[in-house]
Design an enzyme around this catalytic site. Structure first.
Site, short mmCIF file in Angstrom:
data_model
loop_
_atom_site.label_atom_id
_atom_site.label_comp_id
_atom_site.label_asym_id
_atom_site.label_seq_id
_atom_site.Cartn_x
_atom_site.Cartn_y
_atom_site.Cartn_z
N LYS A 196 0.82 -1.21 0.00
CA LYS A 196 0.00 0.00 0.00
C LYS A 196 0.86 1.26 0.00
CE LYS A 196 -2.20 -1.19 3.74
NZ LYS A 196 -1.64 -2.55 3.89
N LYS A 210 3.42 2.27 12.04
CA LYS A 210 4.81 2.04 11.59
C LYS A 210 5.41 3.31 10.99
CE LYS A 210 4.42 -1.32 8.63
NZ LYS A 210 2.96 -1.33 8.42
N ASP A 249 -5.73 -3.38 9.05
CA ASP A 249 -6.71 -4.04 9.92
C ASP A 249 -8.12 -3.52 9.64
OD1 ASP A 249 -8.18 -5.23 11.92
OD2 ASP A 249 -6.75 -4.80 13.51
#
Length: 297
Positions: free
Chosen positions: A44, A70, A157
């Site tokens: 992504k 991240k 998620d």
């Protein structure tokens, strides 16, 4: 007030879900807003950064917002891991009025403006809050006033608030997938989540990008079955891996044949997203049907 006096809005945006509607003052206006989704590790950030670069090559003023804790969404644009919004807010004891734009917005390749929302430590909070605070800061400092394109690079998620929050702002959602069962299975869940959100928000599904894939047969079979569409195909190229290692976009790499072809595909994707796409109304498949469609005998 007793519990029976409380009214919980449910149903329209996911069965049994509790809806927190976006404040009108926090909406992004005047820019085309895209949210990039997909299975964790599917590419992504690589897709988002090269798409941002492509929009900038077309002369658009671009802002990319990384929404993963991240905080590595924009490092190929900036060449480094930049401080996150959550980090700089901590430094001022969460008094946003003390921040300056240069504290959390960084200029990357070809003028692309880069923001990393960051996120709370694992298990301690919701990424959706951080995305919301990031947009508020950008609006308070008028950093969206002269922007043509905003790209949210969203964490993988599906059940997290950090996944849902960008959908409140986006015009269209783009799903990154590979030509394999696991990533298509995740794409199926993402389609269901975005379609649910679209009942209350303007966001619509644009289509998918087949990434790091030699072929697209499985992706195309899924799209035909679900009324989805493939927008682009990025082959599994060593040049793309090398660009990540060099902390560069494809538009800064040596111009070999593979790099030029990948650049052209990103430009084509940016042009089609900018022009606008005909609406589609895809439907997700039940788990059993996904296994029957793509599973092996």
């Amino acid at each position: 007030m007793s519990p029976k006096d409380l009214t919980i809005p449910t149903g329209a945006d996911g069965e049994g879900s509790v809806q927190v509607h976006l404040d009108e003052a926090d909406k992004i206006t005047g820019a085309k807003v895209f949210a990039v989704y997909g299975k964790g590790g599917i590419g992504k950030s690589t897709t988002s950064s090269n798409l941002s670069a492509a929009f900038s090559i077309l002369g658009k003023r671009v802002l990319q917002i990384g929404c993963d804790p991240k905080h590595d969404s924009t490092f190929t644009l900036t060449g480094s891991l930049v401080p996150t919004v959550i980090d700089v807010l901590k430094d001022v004891d969460f008094h946003p009025e003390e921040l300056r734009p240069e504290d959390f917005v960084f200029e990357g390749f070809n003028g692309v403006m880069c923001v990393e929302a960051g996120g709370p430590p694992a298990g301690t909070g919701c990424g959706g809050y951080v995305v919301g605070q990031t947009v508020k800061l950008l609006k308070q400092h008028h950093l969206l006033d002269d922007t043509d394109v905003v790209i949210f690079d969203v964490l993988g998620d599906v059940v997290c608030g950090g996944f849902a929050a960008p959908l409140q702002h986006a015009d269209q959602a783009v799903v990154v997938t590979a030509n394999d069962f696991d990533s298509i299975y995740a794409m199926n869940r993402i389609i269901a989540a975005v379609q649910a959100k679209s009942k209350n928000y303007k966001v619509r599904l644009a289509g998918c990008v087949a990434n790091r894939s030699r072929a697209t047969d499985e992706v195309d079979r899924f799209c035909k079955e679900t009324n989805f569409r493939r927008l682009a195909h990025m082959p599994d190229l060593d040049a793309i891996r090398r660009s990540r290692l060099k902390k560069k976009t494809l538009f800064e790499m040596d111009e070999d044949q593979d790099v030029l072809a990948a650049r052209a595909e990103y430009i084509r994707l940016a042009e089609s997203l900018w022009r606008g796409l005909d609406p589609i109304d895809p439907h997700s498949l039940p788990d059993r049907e996904i296994f029957e469609l793509l599973g092996f005998d």
